[in-house]
Design a protein around this motif. Sequence first.
Motif, PDB file in Angstrom:
ATOM      1  N   GLY A  98      -3.632   3.754  17.626  1.00 25.55           N
ATOM      2  CA  GLY A  98      -3.708   3.485  16.189  1.00 25.55           C
ATOM      3  C   GLY A  98      -2.577   2.581  15.739  1.00 25.55           C
ATOM      4  N   THR A  99      -2.517   2.335  14.435  1.00 26.14           N
ATOM      5  CA  THR A  99      -1.496   1.416  13.928  1.00 26.14           C
ATOM      6  C   THR A  99      -0.576   2.111  12.925  1.00 26.14           C
ATOM      7  OG1 THR A  99      -2.929   0.662  12.142  1.00 26.14           O
ATOM      8  CG2 THR A  99      -2.966  -0.622  14.172  1.00 26.14           C
ATOM      9  N   LEU A 100       0.687   1.710  12.956  1.00 24.94           N
ATOM     10  CA  LEU A 100       1.692   2.239  12.041  1.00 24.94           C
ATOM     11  C   LEU A 100       2.442   1.072  11.427  1.00 24.94           C
ATOM     12  CD1 LEU A 100       3.471   4.588  10.918  1.00 24.94           C
ATOM     13  CD2 LEU A 100       4.906   4.285  12.954  1.00 24.94           C
ATOM     14  N   SER A 101       2.381   0.971  10.096  1.00 26.89           N
ATOM     15  CA  SER A 101       3.173  -0.043   9.400  1.00 26.89           C
ATOM     16  C   SER A 101       4.217   0.636   8.549  1.00 26.89           C
ATOM     17  CB  SER A 101       2.305  -0.890   8.471  1.00 26.89           C
ATOM     18  OG  SER A 101       1.249  -1.453   9.186  1.00 26.89           O
ATOM     19  N   ILE A 102       5.409   0.073   8.550  1.00 22.01           N
ATOM     20  CA  ILE A 102       6.491   0.555   7.693  1.00 22.01           C
ATOM     21  C   ILE A 102       6.939  -0.621   6.842  1.00 22.01           C
ATOM     22  CG2 ILE A 102       8.847   1.465   7.659  1.00 22.01           C
ATOM     23  CD1 ILE A 102       8.049   2.951  10.271  1.00 22.01           C
ATOM     24  N   ALA A 103       6.902  -0.418   5.529  1.00 14.65           N
ATOM     25  CA  ALA A 103       7.234  -1.491   4.577  1.00 14.65           C
ATOM     26  C   ALA A 103       6.415  -2.752   4.873  1.00 14.65           C
ATOM     27  CB  ALA A 103       8.730  -1.795   4.624  1.00 14.65           C
ATOM     28  N   GLY A 104       5.152  -2.540   5.249  1.00 19.47           N
ATOM     29  CA  GLY A 104       4.257  -3.672   5.477  1.00 19.47           C
ATOM     30  C   GLY A 104       4.420  -4.345   6.831  1.00 19.47           C
ATOM     31  N   ILE A 105       5.296  -3.795   7.675  1.00 16.51           N
ATOM     32  CA  ILE A 105       5.545  -4.403   8.989  1.00 16.51           C
ATOM     33  C   ILE A 105       4.860  -3.568  10.070  1.00 16.51           C
ATOM     34  CG2 ILE A 105       7.324  -5.034  10.664  1.00 16.51           C
ATOM     35  CD1 ILE A 105       9.229  -5.127   8.092  1.00 16.51           C
ATOM     36  N   GLN A 123      -5.634  16.344  23.380  1.00 21.64           N
ATOM     37  CA  GLN A 123      -5.414  15.494  22.216  1.00 21.64           C
ATOM     38  C   GLN A 123      -4.835  16.317  21.061  1.00 21.64           C
ATOM     39  OE1 GLN A 123      -8.761  13.164  20.453  1.00 21.64           O
ATOM     40  NE2 GLN A 123      -7.406  11.477  21.001  1.00 21.64           N
ATOM     41  N   VAL A 124      -3.656  15.916  20.611  1.00 25.72           N
ATOM     42  CA  VAL A 124      -2.997  16.610  19.500  1.00 25.72           C
ATOM     43  C   VAL A 124      -3.345  15.918  18.182  1.00 25.72           C
ATOM     44  CG1 VAL A 124      -0.761  17.280  18.529  1.00 25.72           C
ATOM     45  CG2 VAL A 124      -1.141  17.440  20.984  1.00 25.72           C
ATOM     46  N   LEU A 125      -3.246  14.597  18.158  1.00 30.08           N
ATOM     47  CA  LEU A 125      -3.629  13.831  16.965  1.00 30.08           C
ATOM     48  C   LEU A 125      -4.829  12.965  17.351  1.00 30.08           C
ATOM     49  CD1 LEU A 125      -0.060  12.749  15.766  1.00 30.08           C
ATOM     50  CD2 LEU A 125      -1.383  14.787  15.117  1.00 30.08           C
ATOM     51  N   SER A 126      -5.859  13.000  16.513  1.00 29.31           N
ATOM     52  CA  SER A 126      -7.103  12.338  16.926  1.00 29.31           C
ATOM     53  C   SER A 126      -7.652  11.437  15.824  1.00 29.31           C
ATOM     54  CB  SER A 126      -8.138  13.381  17.343  1.00 29.31           C
ATOM     55  OG  SER A 126      -8.238  14.383  16.357  1.00 29.31           O
ATOM     56  N   GLY A 127      -6.917  10.394  15.523  1.00 30.91           N
ATOM     57  CA  GLY A 127      -7.405   9.425  14.538  1.00 30.91           C
ATOM     58  C   GLY A 127      -6.920   9.745  13.137  1.00 30.91           C
ATOM     59  N   LEU A 128      -5.625  10.025  13.052  1.00 33.47           N
ATOM     60  CA  LEU A 128      -5.027  10.461  11.782  1.00 33.47           C
ATOM     61  C   LEU A 128      -4.677   9.266  10.889  1.00 33.47           C
ATOM     62  CD1 LEU A 128      -2.234  13.090  11.440  1.00 33.47           C
ATOM     63  CD2 LEU A 128      -1.799  10.770  10.639  1.00 33.47           C
ATOM     64  N   ASP A 129      -5.010   9.368   9.607  1.00 35.28           N
ATOM     65  CA  ASP A 129      -4.653   8.352   8.614  1.00 35.28           C
ATOM     66  C   ASP A 129      -3.659   8.946   7.618  1.00 35.28           C
ATOM     67  OD1 ASP A 129      -6.566   6.700   9.738  1.00 35.28           O
ATOM     68  OD2 ASP A 129      -8.121   7.258   8.291  1.00 35.28           O
ATOM     69  N   ASP A 177       0.798  -1.225   0.000  1.00 39.52           N
ATOM     70  CA  ASP A 177       0.000   0.000   0.000  1.00 39.52           C
ATOM     71  C   ASP A 177       0.825   1.266   0.000  1.00 39.52           C
ATOM     72  OD1 ASP A 177      -2.550  -1.143   0.124  1.00 39.52           O
ATOM     73  OD2 ASP A 177      -2.192  -1.642   2.230  1.00 39.52           O
ATOM     74  N   GLY A 178       2.090   1.153   0.180  1.00 30.82           N
ATOM     75  CA  GLY A 178       2.910   2.344   0.356  1.00 30.82           C
ATOM     76  C   GLY A 178       3.915   2.019   1.420  1.00 30.82           C
ATOM     77  N   ILE A 179       4.907   2.862   1.515  1.00 30.24           N
ATOM     78  CA  ILE A 179       6.012   2.525   2.405  1.00 30.24           C
ATOM     79  C   ILE A 179       5.649   2.789   3.870  1.00 30.24           C
ATOM     80  CG2 ILE A 179       7.132   4.734   1.903  1.00 30.24           C
ATOM     81  CD1 ILE A 179       8.943   1.429   2.419  1.00 30.24           C
ATOM     82  N   ILE A 180       4.832   3.841   4.097  1.00 33.10           N
ATOM     83  CA  ILE A 180       4.314   4.086   5.450  1.00 33.10           C
ATOM     84  C   ILE A 180       2.791   4.062   5.385  1.00 33.10           C
ATOM     85  CG2 ILE A 180       4.032   5.782   7.302  1.00 33.10           C
ATOM     86  CD1 ILE A 180       6.807   6.768   6.839  1.00 33.10           C
ATOM     87  N   ARG A 181       2.175   3.350   6.314  1.00 36.06           N
ATOM     88  CA  ARG A 181       0.723   3.300   6.398  1.00 36.06           C
ATOM     89  C   ARG A 181       0.340   3.531   7.857  1.00 36.06           C
ATOM     90  NH1 ARG A 181      -3.869   0.392   4.045  1.00 36.06           N
ATOM     91  NH2 ARG A 181      -5.133  -0.383   5.766  1.00 36.06           N
ATOM     92  N   ALA A 182      -0.348   4.653   8.092  1.00 36.64           N
ATOM     93  CA  ALA A 182      -0.780   4.984   9.452  1.00 36.64           C
ATOM     94  C   ALA A 182      -2.298   5.026   9.490  1.00 36.64           C
ATOM     95  CB  ALA A 182      -0.206   6.342   9.861  1.00 36.64           C
ATOM     96  N   ARG A 183      -2.866   4.411  10.515  1.00 34.74           N
ATOM     97  CA  ARG A 183      -4.331   4.390  10.644  1.00 34.74           C
ATOM     98  C   ARG A 183      -4.752   4.714  12.065  1.00 34.74           C
ATOM     99  NH1 ARG A 183      -3.801   4.574   6.189  1.00 34.74           N
ATOM    100  NH2 ARG A 183      -4.664   3.382   4.457  1.00 34.74           N
ATOM    101  N   GLY A 184      -5.645   5.710  12.163  1.00 30.96           N
ATOM    102  CA  GLY A 184      -6.235   6.044  13.460  1.00 30.96           C
ATOM    103  C   GLY A 184      -5.230   6.481  14.514  1.00 30.96           C
ATOM    104  N   ILE A 201       6.246  10.238  15.561  1.00 27.69           N
ATOM    105  CA  ILE A 201       5.505   8.966  15.555  1.00 27.69           C
ATOM    106  C   ILE A 201       5.832   8.165  14.301  1.00 27.69           C
ATOM    107  CG2 ILE A 201       3.192   7.946  15.382  1.00 27.69           C
ATOM    108  CD1 ILE A 201       2.247  10.285  17.226  1.00 27.69           C
ATOM    109  N   LEU A 202       5.802   8.826  13.145  1.00 25.35           N
ATOM    110  CA  LEU A 202       6.090   8.118  11.889  1.00 25.35           C
ATOM    111  C   LEU A 202       7.528   7.595  11.884  1.00 25.35           C
ATOM    112  CD1 LEU A 202       4.372  10.507   9.299  1.00 25.35           C
ATOM    113  CD2 LEU A 202       3.433   8.414  10.331  1.00 25.35           C
ATOM    114  N   GLY A 203       8.426   8.321  12.540  1.00 25.20           N
ATOM    115  CA  GLY A 203       9.826   7.900  12.606  1.00 25.20           C
ATOM    116  C   GLY A 203      10.097   6.859  13.675  1.00 25.20           C
TER     117      GLY A 203
END
Length: 221
Positions: free
Chosen positions: A59-66, A18-24, A2-9, A49-51
Motif C-alpha cells: 500500500g501507500t503512505l504519504s506524509i505531508a503530501g510526500i 496477515q495483520v493489516l489487510s488493505g487499511l485506509d 488531504d490531511g497530514i497522513i494519508r494511508a491507502r491499502g 508503519i505510520l511512523g
Amino acid sequence: MDGIIRARGIQRSFNEIQVLSGLDLDVRQGEFLAIVGRSGVGKSTLLAILGTHDLDHGGTLSIAGIDTKELSSSDLARLRREYLGFVFQDFHLLPELTAMENVILPAVFSGRDLGKARERAGEVLSRLSIRADETPTTLLSRGERQRVAVARGLVNGPSVLLADEPSASLDMESEQTLFNLLDELRREQDFALLAVIHSRAVLDRADRVLELREGALHEVV
Ligand SMILES: Nc1ncnc2c1ncn2[C@@H]1O[C@H](COP(=O)(O)OP(=O)(O)OP(=O)(O)O)[C@@H](O)[C@H]1O
Ligand SMILES: [Mg+2]
C-alpha cells in the motif's frame, strides 16, 4: 492537502499471517484520533508503519503530501524529524540523562539549533511541571516520566504526535493530567494526536475513534 497522513491499502503480514489487510486512514490536521482494538489486532504494527519505522508493508503512505515509498532512508529520517513525534508506551527515557537532555535528544540527532531546542524544551517541561535537571530515576512518578516522554515527542514541533497507549499504567488522576496538558498543547501548537487508547474516560475526549478489526479501521459511533 488531504490531511497530514494519508494511508491507502496498507498491508502487513508476519509469517504469512496477515495483520493489516488493505487499511485506509487519513489523519486530519490538529485532530485527536483514537485507535482502539483488542490485544494482538495490530495497533502497534500500524503505528510503526505510520511512523515510517516499519517499511515492509504494502500500500501507500504519504506524509505531508510526500509519498514515503520514493524516499531514501536519509530523506525518510528527515521527513520523520520534520513532521512526526513519538511517545512510546514504556517511555524509552535514558535514566542517566536529565529530563532536559532526554527531551532535546531528537533535536541533537536532527542536527537542529541546540540553543533553540533547549529553549523550547525548557518551555514544554515547565508547562508540564517537570524540573529540567531531574533525572528519570529521581523523578517522582510514572506520570512525570510520561510527561517527559511527551515533551520529547514535541520538541521538534511535529505535525502529528503518534502515541502507543501513552497513559498505560498511569492512575486515573495522572491520566487526566496528561490529557489535559495534551489538549492544551494541541490547541497552542496545532499538532494532530494519533493515539492507541484503552481508557474510556480518554476516549470521550477524542474527535474520532476508529477500531482496528480484521486488518482494517472501522468508525466507532
Ligand atoms: N516483529 C514481529 N514478528 C512477528 N510477528 C509480529 C511482529 N510484530 C507483531 N507481530 C504480530 O502481529 C500481531 C499484531 O501485533 P501488535 O503488537 O501490532 O498488536 P497490538 O494490537 O498492538 O496488541 P497490544 O494491544 O497487545 O499491544 C500479533 O499477532 C503479533 O504477534
Ligand atoms: Mg500494542
